[in-house]
Design an enzyme around this catalytic site. Structure first.
Site, PDB file in Angstrom:
ATOM      1  N   LYS A   1       0.848  -1.190   0.000  1.00  0.00           N
ATOM      2  CA  LYS A   1       0.000   0.000   0.000  1.00  0.00           C
ATOM      3  C   LYS A   1       0.883   1.240   0.000  1.00  0.00           C
ATOM      4  CE  LYS A   1      -3.601   2.509   2.429  1.00  0.00           C
ATOM      5  NZ  LYS A   1      -4.691   2.464   3.395  1.00  0.00           N
TER       6      LYS A   1
ATOM      7  N   ARG B   1     -10.946   9.908   1.625  1.00  0.00           N
ATOM      8  CA  ARG B   1     -10.830  10.575   2.930  1.00  0.00           C
ATOM      9  C   ARG B   1     -12.015  11.514   3.145  1.00  0.00           C
ATOM     10  NH1 ARG B   1      -4.203  11.246   2.722  1.00  0.00           N
ATOM     11  NH2 ARG B   1      -3.806   8.986   2.655  1.00  0.00           N
TER      12      ARG B   1
ATOM     13  N   LYS C   1       0.912  10.329   5.443  1.00  0.00           N
ATOM     14  CA  LYS C   1       1.058   8.947   5.922  1.00  0.00           C
ATOM     15  C   LYS C   1       2.376   8.319   5.475  1.00  0.00           C
ATOM     16  CE  LYS C   1      -3.941   8.277   6.445  1.00  0.00           C
ATOM     17  NZ  LYS C   1      -5.078   7.330   6.354  1.00  0.00           N
TER      18      LYS C   1
ATOM     19  N   LYS D   1      -2.198  -1.487  -3.832  1.00  0.00           N
ATOM     20  CA  LYS D   1      -3.062  -0.317  -3.763  1.00  0.00           C
ATOM     21  C   LYS D   1      -2.228   0.942  -3.865  1.00  0.00           C
ATOM     22  CE  LYS D   1      -6.140   1.947  -0.595  1.00  0.00           C
ATOM     23  NZ  LYS D   1      -6.544   2.088   0.769  1.00  0.00           N
TER      24      LYS D   1
ATOM     25  N   SER E   1     -10.382   5.478  -4.765  1.00  0.00           N
ATOM     26  CA  SER E   1     -11.336   6.565  -4.965  1.00  0.00           C
ATOM     27  C   SER E   1     -10.898   7.572  -6.031  1.00  0.00           C
ATOM     28  CB  SER E   1     -11.563   7.281  -3.630  1.00  0.00           C
ATOM     29  OG  SER E   1     -10.336   7.737  -3.090  1.00  0.00           O
TER      30      SER E   1
ATOM     31  N   TYR F   1     -15.330   0.589  -6.791  1.00  0.00           N
ATOM     32  CA  TYR F   1     -16.632   1.242  -6.581  1.00  0.00           C
ATOM     33  C   TYR F   1     -17.540   1.018  -7.788  1.00  0.00           C
ATOM     34  CZ  TYR F   1     -13.827   3.275  -2.932  1.00  0.00           C
ATOM     35  OH  TYR F   1     -12.995   3.407  -1.854  1.00  0.00           O
TER      36      TYR F   1
HETATM   37  C1  PBG Z   1      -7.445   3.897   5.401  1.00  0.00           C
HETATM   38  C2  PBG Z   1      -7.826   3.513   4.011  1.00  0.00           C
HETATM   39  C3  PBG Z   1      -7.670   4.356   2.932  1.00  0.00           C
HETATM   40  C4  PBG Z   1      -8.234   3.711   1.836  1.00  0.00           C
HETATM   41  C5  PBG Z   1      -8.705   2.472   2.272  1.00  0.00           C
HETATM   42  N1  PBG Z   1      -8.435   2.356   3.626  1.00  0.00           N
HETATM   43  C6  PBG Z   1      -7.130   5.729   2.863  1.00  0.00           C
HETATM   44  C7  PBG Z   1      -5.797   6.026   3.393  1.00  0.00           C
HETATM   45  O1  PBG Z   1      -4.933   5.166   3.525  1.00  0.00           O
HETATM   46  O2  PBG Z   1      -5.592   7.190   3.714  1.00  0.00           O
HETATM   47  C8  PBG Z   1      -8.323   4.319   0.470  1.00  0.00           C
HETATM   48  C9  PBG Z   1      -9.366   3.800  -0.448  1.00  0.00           C
HETATM   49  C10 PBG Z   1      -9.680   4.677  -1.593  1.00  0.00           C
HETATM   50  O3  PBG Z   1      -9.037   5.723  -1.839  1.00  0.00           O
HETATM   51  O4  PBG Z   1     -10.621   4.327  -2.318  1.00  0.00           O
HETATM   52  N2  PBG Z   1      -7.008   3.009   6.252  1.00  0.00           N
END
Ligand code: PBG
Length: 332
Positions: A202, A212, A225, A256, A282, A321
């Site tokens: 990730k 978010r 992060k 991801k 997203s 989605y």
């Molecule tokens: C947070 C989490 C995130 C997503 C899934 N779980 C966001 C992040 O790491 O800040 C992102 C999913 C998306 O953008 O569709 N634990």
């Protein structure tokens, strides 16, 4: 390398592209509804289907609406739903206890899906961000995201989610040692058959922006992060994270974001030969929707082509989605 049998004119690759029938016969990959995991956002309330402005066509659902969505997924043949809680600022503090409250919205959502559509696999998200006053996935003290204290909290979340009936746990936090700690705790608590789909590779990505907003974490997030999610420049590190998570007891792994990271998907599938997933996040969804809304691309075609790209790269499945829309099209 591609195996060319004979030089031109013996080989004319266009022969097999000539008609729809011949193209269908020689197509190398196919899409299936069974490869879809549908991420859904849940919130408190009743009768609520609240639009998310940066994700047109995606809603925050109250639990009664989630039950309808679960039945819809079942009717479409989508095998799994992944639950993400939207939380109000009042639910967030620095210690995040609500994250492992058996009656928090995420855990009630697990039970709601199980009751409405028992055959659907319920996947969860394990990370503290929906409940954290500072928007981070782990416990923060003096501006530092603490690894081992976070893992303790995440293990509590995992146990409560398993207790609530989750089939697949999705640790998305990127702390070190969390998979091993969860696996051991699950064994001890008798949840030996609960699967872990680790968000293994990730990346610290700007493509998560709309998510978010969707979970109400944008305003809260202090800083970024980058001390726990992987630098987008790194390939070996992503593979090391996958190897580590599999060693610690992950059953399946995820890359991801999705489309911009397909090189990682291909490497993971080739090197580890385990069930490999990608998350079309997203921001990827929002880009396709925005361009389609402007008439700049054919949204439906681009959506399906993106699904095929995941398959071609070696994905066993995709969190997207678009899941219900893709399923509706594939079902004819
Ligand atoms: C947070 C989490 C995130 C997503 C899934 N779980 C966001 C992040 O790491 O800040 C992102 C999913 C998306 O953008 O569709 N634990």
């Amino acid at each position: 390398m591609a195996d060319i049998k004979a030089p031109f004119v013996g080989t004319r690759l266009r022969r097999l592209r000539r008609t729809p029938a011949i193209r269908a016969l020689t197509r190398e990959n196919r899409l299936s509804v069974e490869d879809l995991i549908w991420p859904v956002f849940v919130r408190e309330g009743e009768g609520i289907r609240e639009p998310i402005s940066s994700m047109p066509g995606v809603y925050r659902l109250s639990l009664d609406m989630l039950e309808n969505a679960a039945r819809e997924a079942g009717a479409l043949g989508i095998p799994a739903i992944c639950i993400f809680p939207y939380t109000d600022q009042s639910m967030k503090n620095e210690t995040c206890e609500i994250a492992w409250d058996p009656d928090n919205i995420g855990n009630r959502a697990i039970r709601a899906v199980k009751a409405a559509a028992p055959d659907i696999a319920v996947m969860t998200d394990i990370a503290l961000d929906p409940y954290n006053a500072n928007g981070h996935d782990g416990i923060v003290r003096d501006g530092i995201i603490l690894n081992d204290e976070s893992v303790e909290a995440l293990v509590k979340m995992a146990l409560v989610q398993a207790e609530s009936g989750a089939d697949i746990l999705g640790p998305s936090d990127m702390m070190d040692g969390r998979i091993g700690a969860m696996r051991q705790a699950l064994e001890q608590a008798g949840h030996k058959d609960v699967a872990i789909l680790s968000y293994a590779a990730k990346y610290a990505s700007a493509f998560y922006g709309p998510f978010r907003d969707a979970v109400g974490a944008s305003g809260a997030l202090k800083g970024d992060k980058k001390t726990y999610q992987i630098d987008p420049a790194n390939r070996a590190e992503g593979l090391a994270c996958v190897a580590r998570d599999l060693d610690e007891g992950a059953d399946m792994v995820m890359v991801k974001p999705g489309l911009p990271y397909l090189d990682m998907v291909r490497d993971v599938k080739d090197q580890f030969a385990v069930p490999t997933f990608a998350y079309q996040v997203s921001g990827e969804y929002a880009m396709i929707e925005a361009a389609a809304a402007n008439g700049w691309i054919d949204g439906e075609k681009v959506m399906l082509e993106s699904m095929m790209a995941f398959r071609r790269a070696g994905c066993d499945g995709v969190l997207t989605y678009f899941a219900p829309r893709v399923a509706t099209i594939l079902n004819g």
